[in-house]
Design an enzyme around this catalytic site. Structure first.
Site, mmCIF file in Angstrom:
data_model
loop_
_atom_site.group_PDB
_atom_site.id
_atom_site.type_symbol
_atom_site.label_atom_id
_atom_site.label_comp_id
_atom_site.label_asym_id
_atom_site.label_seq_id
_atom_site.Cartn_x
_atom_site.Cartn_y
_atom_site.Cartn_z
ATOM 1 N N SER A 106 -114.532 41.125 45.849
ATOM 2 C CA SER A 106 -114.637 42.145 46.873
ATOM 3 C C SER A 106 -115.244 41.674 48.198
ATOM 4 C CB SER A 106 -115.191 43.358 46.334
ATOM 5 O OG SER A 106 -115.367 44.267 47.615
ATOM 6 N N TYR B 185 -122.311 47.783 43.058
ATOM 7 C CA TYR B 185 -120.875 47.447 43.012
ATOM 8 C C TYR B 185 -120.750 46.123 43.467
ATOM 9 C CZ TYR B 185 -115.861 46.704 44.169
ATOM 10 O OH TYR B 185 -114.586 46.218 44.009
#
Length: 336
Positions: A128, A153
């Protein structure tokens, strides 16, 4: 023609990827746990489309199910694996950190072990843009250090990259990590800004606009993301013969390990996205301007030179075209 495992097949990117792989003639096994992080009926609607295609099989299983994943790999003998299943969402990681450990860490180890013990030729996995964290040097490059995540995350995705490198080094497993930049488009996730904004605007409710609309994101259309995934999947990760431990390059390795950004290489301010959406919807938004939330970053901007050089692809869908296609799908799906 190959036998490919796509995890997260009922998810936004997984659904689109599986469809493209099936259309070109691959055999696809789709895995998903169908969790309720967002509306399960949307996941089921995506699956219904895939299950209507030949050469697709769906298996419901959780990545954290160690025995289930090991059995799946033993029985199926995949040629290649694309791991897209993960607990997504920056903001949700502030509320439920254990979900990220179970799926993104424990689950990813199970995938790595499955690949290692069953002669998988190439593992491609979703990282990501959030791994860039506190970095402010733009555009973000895979050759930059990314040791300062600002959400759990992001930390879990950085951990995936480190775990993948370890397996590439120890077991010569070819692995490629893809740092996705703000993916949007038809069949998208309901927790993402474009989906939330469209729903609120059409219902006549105000939208929450964080960082007073000054946030910048490298919005990347789903078709561009999938094209990048397919090209990297077909282009097995390779070592960098010039890599040196004296001056270690974070984006390559002496092991068969690669990282790529997949972004539109054209950051758009949040207010500009909203204006584009208003035009496509034919309706003006009432904006609730708010400060930036914890875990968010003010801007993302992808350097895609390595992707372009190695696989011959660069995302190119304009925000105007992409938003218009999303709105058309949204109106059709919800019959608005």
């Amino acid at each position: 023609m190959a036998k490919i495992l796509v995890t997260g097949a009922a998810g936004f990117i997984g659904f689109h990827l599986a469809k493209v792989l099936l259309e070109r003639g691959d055999d696809v096994v789709g895995l998903d746990n169908l969790n309720d992080y967002y509306d399960v009926s949307l996941k089921q609607a995506r699956l219904a489309q895939l299950e209507g295609l030949s050469r697709f099989r769906f298996i419901k299983c959780d990545l954290a199910d160690r025995e289930g994943i090991a059995r799946l790999f033993r029985e199926e003998k995949f040629d290649r694996v694309v791991n897209l299943a993960a607990q997504a969402g920056v903001r949700y990681s502030l509320k439920n950190p254990h979900a990220y450990v179970d799926s993104n860490l424990v689950g990813f180890v199970n995938i790595l072990e499955g690949c290692r013990h069953n002669d998988v030729k190439h593992l491609v996995y979703a990282s990501s843009s959030s791994v860039y964290g506190a970095n402010t040097s733009m555009p973000f490059s895979i050759h930059h250090n990314v040791d300062h995540p600002v959400s759990l995350y992001a930390a879990s995705k950085k951990a995936n990259e480190l775990m993948a490198h370890t397996y590439a080094h120890l077991y010569r497993l070819p692995v490629t990590g893809l740092r996705f930049f703000t993916v949007y488009g038809p069949w998208g996730r309901p927790d993402m800004a474009l989906f939330l904004f469209s729903k609120a605007i059409l219902e006549g409710r105000p939208i929450d606009v964080f960082n007073y609309g000054k946030m910048q994101r490298d919005f990347t259309y789903i078709d561009d993301i999938v094209e990048g995934v397919v090209r990297t999947l077909d282009h097995t990760a390779f070592s960098n013969p010039d890599w040196s431990g004296d001056h270690p390059d974070p984006g390559t390795s002496s092991a068969p390990y690669r990282l790529y950004n997949i972004g539109n290489n054209n950051p758009v301010e949040l207010l500009a996205l909203i204006q584009t959406l208003e035009k496509a919807l034919g309706k003006t938004a009432e904006k609730n301007l708010l400060p930036m939330q914890p875990g968010d970053v003010p801007a993302t901007y992808a350097d895609v030179d390595d992707l372009t050089r190695d696989v011959g692809f660069k995302p190119s869908t304009s925000i105007e075209d992409g938003v218009a296609k999303f709105v058309q799908w949204y109106r059709d799906y919800f019959q608005i």
